[in-house]
Design an enzyme around this catalytic site. Structure first.
Site, PDB file in Angstrom:
ATOM      1  N   SER A 192       0.832  -1.205   0.000  1.00 56.36           N
ATOM      2  CA  SER A 192       0.000   0.000   0.000  1.00 56.36           C
ATOM      3  C   SER A 192       0.869   1.257   0.000  1.00 56.36           C
ATOM      4  CB  SER A 192      -0.887   0.003   1.251  1.00 56.36           C
ATOM      5  OG  SER A 192      -1.572   1.240   1.326  1.00 56.36           O
TER       6      SER A 192
ATOM      7  N   SER B  78      -0.784   4.148   0.596  1.00 58.66           N
ATOM      8  CA  SER B  78      -1.603   5.090   1.364  1.00 58.66           C
ATOM      9  C   SER B  78      -0.856   5.681   2.559  1.00 58.66           C
ATOM     10  CB  SER B  78      -2.905   4.425   1.817  1.00 58.66           C
ATOM     11  OG  SER B  78      -3.712   4.163   0.693  1.00 58.66           O
TER      12      SER B  78
ATOM     13  N   LYS C 241     -14.321  -4.664   2.025  1.00 61.42           N
ATOM     14  CA  LYS C 241     -15.214  -3.527   1.757  1.00 61.42           C
ATOM     15  C   LYS C 241     -16.707  -3.862   1.821  1.00 61.42           C
ATOM     16  CE  LYS C 241     -12.063  -0.847  -1.109  1.00 61.42           C
ATOM     17  NZ  LYS C 241     -11.728  -0.370  -2.444  1.00 61.42           N
TER      18      LYS C 241
ATOM     19  N   ASN D 116     -15.343   2.043   2.062  1.00 57.66           N
ATOM     20  CA  ASN D 116     -13.871   2.086   1.996  1.00 57.66           C
ATOM     21  C   ASN D 116     -13.264   3.067   2.997  1.00 57.66           C
ATOM     22  OD1 ASN D 116     -14.811   4.265   0.165  1.00 57.66           O
ATOM     23  ND2 ASN D 116     -12.629   4.589  -0.114  1.00 57.66           N
TER      24      ASN D 116
ATOM     25  N   ASP E 292     -14.835   5.829  -2.816  1.00 57.92           N
ATOM     26  CA  ASP E 292     -14.344   5.246  -4.074  1.00 57.92           C
ATOM     27  C   ASP E 292     -15.153   5.746  -5.274  1.00 57.92           C
ATOM     28  OD1 ASP E 292     -12.231   3.641  -3.236  1.00 57.92           O
ATOM     29  OD2 ASP E 292     -13.474   1.851  -2.972  1.00 57.92           O
TER      30      ASP E 292
ATOM     31  N   ALA F 273     -16.728  -7.824  -8.915  1.00 61.01           N
ATOM     32  CA  ALA F 273     -17.995  -7.521  -8.234  1.00 61.01           C
ATOM     33  C   ALA F 273     -17.757  -7.365  -6.737  1.00 61.01           C
ATOM     34  CB  ALA F 273     -19.008  -8.628  -8.509  1.00 61.01           C
TER      35      ALA F 273
ATOM     36  N   GLY G 210     -15.964  -4.834  -3.550  1.00 62.43           N
ATOM     37  CA  GLY G 210     -16.286  -3.489  -3.067  1.00 62.43           C
ATOM     38  C   GLY G 210     -15.901  -2.409  -4.053  1.00 62.43           C
ATOM     39  N   ALA G 211     -14.719  -2.515  -4.634  1.00 65.99           N
ATOM     40  CA  ALA G 211     -14.274  -1.495  -5.588  1.00 65.99           C
ATOM     41  C   ALA G 211     -15.181  -1.509  -6.815  1.00 65.99           C
ATOM     42  CB  ALA G 211     -12.828  -1.752  -5.972  1.00 65.99           C
TER      43      ALA G 211
HETATM   44  P1  ATR Z   1     -12.441  -5.089  -3.115  1.00 66.47           P
HETATM   45  O1  ATR Z   1     -13.393  -4.905  -2.035  1.00 66.47           O
HETATM   46  O2  ATR Z   1     -11.193  -4.278  -2.970  1.00 66.47           O
HETATM   47  O3  ATR Z   1     -13.054  -4.925  -4.466  1.00 66.47           O
HETATM   48  P2  ATR Z   1     -12.916  -7.909  -2.970  1.00 66.47           P
HETATM   49  O4  ATR Z   1     -14.258  -7.624  -2.434  1.00 66.47           O
HETATM   50  O5  ATR Z   1     -12.089  -8.982  -2.346  1.00 66.47           O
HETATM   51  O6  ATR Z   1     -11.989  -6.627  -2.947  1.00 66.47           O
HETATM   52  O7  ATR Z   1     -13.079  -8.176  -4.529  1.00 66.47           O
HETATM   53  C1  ATR Z   1     -12.045  -8.634  -5.318  1.00 66.47           C
HETATM   54  C2  ATR Z   1     -12.559  -8.841  -6.738  1.00 66.47           C
HETATM   55  O8  ATR Z   1     -11.485  -9.369  -7.533  1.00 66.47           O
HETATM   56  C3  ATR Z   1     -13.706  -9.847  -6.838  1.00 66.47           C
HETATM   57  O9  ATR Z   1     -14.513  -9.492  -7.931  1.00 66.47           O
HETATM   58  C4  ATR Z   1     -12.953 -11.151  -7.129  1.00 66.47           C
HETATM   59  O10 ATR Z   1     -13.737 -12.134  -7.775  1.00 66.47           O
HETATM   60  P3  ATR Z   1     -14.616 -13.196  -6.931  1.00 66.47           P
HETATM   61  O11 ATR Z   1     -15.901 -12.486  -6.550  1.00 66.47           O
HETATM   62  O12 ATR Z   1     -14.829 -14.331  -7.850  1.00 66.47           O
HETATM   63  O13 ATR Z   1     -13.791 -13.557  -5.720  1.00 66.47           O
HETATM   64  C5  ATR Z   1     -11.883 -10.646  -8.060  1.00 66.47           C
HETATM   65  N1  ATR Z   1     -10.720 -11.528  -8.105  1.00 66.47           N
HETATM   66  C6  ATR Z   1      -9.767 -11.670  -7.157  1.00 66.47           C
HETATM   67  N2  ATR Z   1      -8.839 -12.561  -7.572  1.00 66.47           N
HETATM   68  C7  ATR Z   1      -9.227 -12.995  -8.804  1.00 66.47           C
HETATM   69  C8  ATR Z   1      -8.694 -13.899  -9.765  1.00 66.47           C
HETATM   70  N3  ATR Z   1      -7.556 -14.546  -9.542  1.00 66.47           N
HETATM   71  N4  ATR Z   1      -9.368 -14.071 -10.921  1.00 66.47           N
HETATM   72  C9  ATR Z   1     -10.515 -13.403 -11.174  1.00 66.47           C
HETATM   73  N5  ATR Z   1     -11.076 -12.526 -10.300  1.00 66.47           N
HETATM   74  C10 ATR Z   1     -10.444 -12.321  -9.137  1.00 66.47           C
END
Ligand code: ATR
Length: 289
Positions: free
Chosen positions: A22, A24, A73, A94, A109, A134, A136-137
Site C-alpha cells: 500500500s 496510502s 469492503k 472504503n 471510491d 464484483a 467493493g471497488a
Molecule cells: P475489493 O473490495 O477491494 O473490491 P474484494 O471484495 O475482495 O476486494 O473483490 C475482489 C474482486 O477481484 C472480486 O470481484 C474477485 O472475484 P470473486 O468475486 O470471484 O472472488 C476478483 N478476483 C480476485 N482474484 C481474482 C482472480 N484470480 N481471478 C478473477 N477474479 C479475481
C-alpha cells in the site's frame, strides 16, 4: 516539518490483506505533515476472519479513521454502527470514521472514480462499459458509472456477488445491465460492443503482477482501458492495452481522490491534493526500483 508522534497524535490507517504494497501511508503522512496536523497513518494487516476483532480494536484503541481495502469492503457493512446513505446504496465501505466509539462507514471510491472520469474527459452516458469484478471497488465503480448513464456489463469469476451487485444498483438506477461469467468467450462478446473497460478485480496487483484478466488479442483501439491496480504503476493489462492501441488509465488517481476525500472526513481539513499526488507517485517509484 517532521511527523512527530506525541501524546496528542491521532491514529489513522488502512486495513486489508494483502497490505504491504500500500502507498496510502506515504500519501496520508505527507498530507498530515504538510498541514502540521497531529495525525499518523499506518498499515494494518487484517485477515478476513479477523475483521470483527479489528473493529473492536479500533474502538478500544480510539483509532480515528481507517481506509478499508481488499477483502473487507463489502463484508464490513453489517459490523458497523452506522452506514452513510451513499455507502449503503453502493453496498461497500472504503472509509471508517470513529465518532466517539461509533464506527461510521462511508464510500469515497465512487466519487474518486468520477473525478478520474472527469479528468480524462470520459462521458459514460449511453456508452457500453464492461466492468470486471464484483467486490467493493467494483460496486463503487458500477454505481458511479450507472449514475452517469452507462450501460453496464459486469463480468466476475463468481456469479453470486455479480448478481447481487447488479440487483443492488438496479434499486437506484434503472439502466440496461448484463451479468456474465468472467471467461474468454464472454469477454470477447462484451468487449466487441464496448468503448470502456474497467478492471475492478485485484488481478495484476503486486505481488502477482504477471497476471492480466483479459487476453491481449481481445483489446483494441476502440477501447479506453482503466485499471484500479496502481501497483505496479502499469499493470500487465494496461501494458497490453497500450500495445493494442487503446487509451489507458491506471488506478493511481482514483486512489489519490478516494484518499483525499477520506482525509477530509477524518481531519475536517481541505486535503492537499498535490502533496498527496507527489507522495503517492514517489512511493510507487520506490517499489518499482
Ligand atoms: P475489493 O473490495 O477491494 O473490491 P474484494 O471484495 O475482495 O476486494 O473483490 C475482489 C474482486 O477481484 C472480486 O470481484 C474477485 O472475484 P470473486 O468475486 O470471484 O472472488 C476478483 N478476483 C480476485 N482474484 C481474482 C482472480 N484470480 N481471478 C478473477 N477474479 C479475481
Amino acid at each position: 516539518m517532521n511527523l512527530e508522534i506525541t501524546g496528542k497524535t491521532k491514529l489513522c490507517g488502512v486495513m486489508g490483506d494483502p497490505i504491504e504494497h500500500s502507498i496510502s501511508p506515504a500519501m496520508h503522512n505527507a498530507a498530515f505533515r504538510a498541514l502540521g496536523l497531529h495525525y499518523a497513518y499506518v498499515p494494518f494487516h487484517v485477515r478476513r476472519g479477523d475483521l470483527p476483532a479489528a473493529l473492536q480494536g479500533m474502538r478500544a484503541l480510539n483509532i480515528r479513521g481507517l481506509n478499508v481495502t481488499i477483502p473487507h469492503k463489502v463484508a464490513i457493512i453489517p459490523l458497523l454502527d452506522e452506514i452513510d446513505p451513499l455507502a449503503r446504496q453502493i453496498g461497500a465501505v472504503n472509509v471508517l470514521l470513529n465518532d466517539s466509539g461509533r464506527l461510521i462507514g462511508y464510500n469515497t471510491d465512487a466519487e474518486g472514480f468520477l473525478h478520474v472520469l472527469v479528468e480524462h474527459g470520459i462521458e459514460p452516458q449511453g456508452k457500453n462499459v464492461v466492468v470486471l469484478g464484483a467486490g467493493g471497488a467494483a460496486r463503487a465503480i458500477c454505481f458511479a458509472l450507472a449514475s452517469r448513464g452507462a450501460a453496464l456489463t459486469i463480468l466476475n469469476r463468481t456469479a453470486a456477488p455479480a448478481q447481487a451487485c447488479a440487483e443492488d444498483i438496479s434499486k437506484t438506477f434503472s439502466l440496461p445491465m448484463k451479468v456474465l461469467d468472467l471467461n474468454r468467450e464472454n469477454l470477447a462478446y462484451a468487449l466487441q460492443q464496448a468503448s470502456v473497460l474497467v478492471n475492478a478485480t485485484s488481478v495484476g496487483m503486486l505481488p502477482a503482477a504477471g497476471a492480466s484478466p483479459v487476453d491481449r488479442d481481445l483489446l483494441g483501439t476502440h477501447l479506453t482501458v482503466m485499471d484500479i491496480v496502481y501497483n505496479p504503476h502499469k499493470s500487465k493489462l494496461l501494458r497490453e492495452a497500450e500495445k493494442a492501441g487503446a487509451t489507458t488509465i491506471n488506478g493511481l488517481e482514483m486512489l489519490i481522490w478516494q484518499g483525499a476525500l477520506a482525509f477530509e472526513k477524518w481531519t475536517g481539513r481541505q486535503p492537499p491534493l498535490n502533496v498527496m499526488r507527489k507522495a503517492a507517485t514517489a512511493a510507487l517509484k520506490k517499489y518499482e526500483k
